[in-house]
Write an enzyme that holds these catalytic residues in place. Structure first.
Site, PDB file in Angstrom:
ATOM      1  CB  SER A 120       3.898  64.199  23.339  1.00 31.87           C
ATOM      2  OG  SER A 120       3.793  63.558  24.310  1.00 31.87           O
ATOM      3  CE  LYS A 149       3.030  61.321  20.504  1.00 32.12           C
ATOM      4  NZ  LYS A 149       3.201  61.908  20.769  1.00 32.12           N
TER       5      LYS A 149
END
Length: 314
Positions: free
Chosen positions: A88, A143
């Site tokens: 991701s 993230k």
């Protein structure tokens, strides 16, 4: 899992610390006996030997205390290693990267409840942060911080660009529009496997897939430059995105004390676009270095070491 390991280290440190205290007391008492400072005629040779055996047992258990204490302090307050399990954050972080997270970047926190004990500095836009999932604190995510408290964020499904303005309020609107620039997309060597089944829907068909190549784009948010991956051949729809109360889909206002996180692999990342904001107390720390990298794919064994990836993270 994260909290379970912290609790295990805390209990282990406390238990071995108790044995270490008993060992210190016992050793001091034996020292006094050996120096004949304590005059006790009831200490026969047999009792002295038993005392030595007990001291040896205590010493064995107490020897683990400094190890557990050092691990607990370093892991809870200074640095903690993490492994990147998914793609991701490609191309910035790859599956098989082992990263070092600076735990004190966003404040020194109590390791169990994560209450901030000493404030250090606030998260910056563009930081790559490890955090606990908003609804499941046993899962750690990594993230990039895109939105800060008070930001109004809009995500464009057509060109997959983000638009940010700061300190938004209904009365005065935006205080400042954040400068975000994108380069022309170019092809990359990164691949997304799309699995499918044949007409007979045989179980083994999980190994049958088609491959789509990602496009790579340079994204510059103010003075933070990084690369993102896009699957321009796939067009997303609004249905699965998180809708904030009283806001249209794909537009969010970041609440006070919370942050908006996005993966650099924009079309293959579950992030704040799908499950909302991350409270500040959930932030574990800032990712600062790759200290080891194994050449591997997701859910597969490593095939080598990527020495060239060891170093700082941008």
């Amino acid at each position: 899992m994260a909290n379970i390991l912290t609790i295990f280290l805390l209990i282990s440190t406390l238990v071995t610390g108790i044995f270490w205290s008993f060992y210190c007391i016992k050793s001091f008492k034996n020292y006094l006996i050996n120096k004949k400072i304590i005059n006790n005629n009831n200490f026969h040779q047999e009792k002295i030997e038993k005392s030595k055996n007990k001291t040896y047992f205590l010493k064995s258990l107490a020897s683990f205390f400094p190890i557990f204490l050092a691990i607990f302090i370093i892991r809870s307050f200074i640095y903690e290693p993490f492994q990147i399990p998914s793609g991701s954050m490609m191309p910035t972080l790859l599956v098989g990267d082992f990263i070092l997270v600076e735990k004190f970047s966003y404040g020194i926190k109590e390791p169990i409840t994560h209450k901030i004990l000493i404030r250090t500095k606030k998260p910056n836009r563009g930081d790559i942060a490890v955090f606990q999932h908003p609804t499941d604190h046993n899962i750690n995510y990594i993230k990039r911080i895109i939105g800060l408290p008070g930001d109004k964020i809009r995500y464009d499904l057509h060109d997959k660009h983000i638009h940010i303005c700061t300190n938004y309020s209904d009365q005065r609107g935006c205080e400042k529009k954040i400068s975000i620039n994108y380069s022309q997309s170019r092809s990359s060597n990164f691949i997304q496997k799309i699995y499918f089944s044949n007409k007979n829907n045989i179980k083994e068909d999980k190994n049958i897939y088609n491959s789509l190549y990602f496009d790579i784009v340079e994204e510059i948010i103010e003075d933070v430059k990084h690369s993102i991956l896009l699957l321009n051949s796939i067009k997303n729809t609004k249905e699965n995105y998180f809708q904030q109360k009283n806001m249209p889909k794909l537009t969010w206002i970041v609440p006070k004390g919370e942050y908006f996180m996005m993966g650099d692999n924009r079309d293959n990342s579950l992030d704040s676009r799908y499950w909302g904001f991350v409270p500040e107390k959930n932030l574990v720390g800032k990712a600062i270095k790759i200290w080891m990298s194994f050449d591997k794919n997701e859910n597969e064994w490593p095939t080598g070491i990527r020495i060239n990836r060891i170093g700082s993270i941008h």
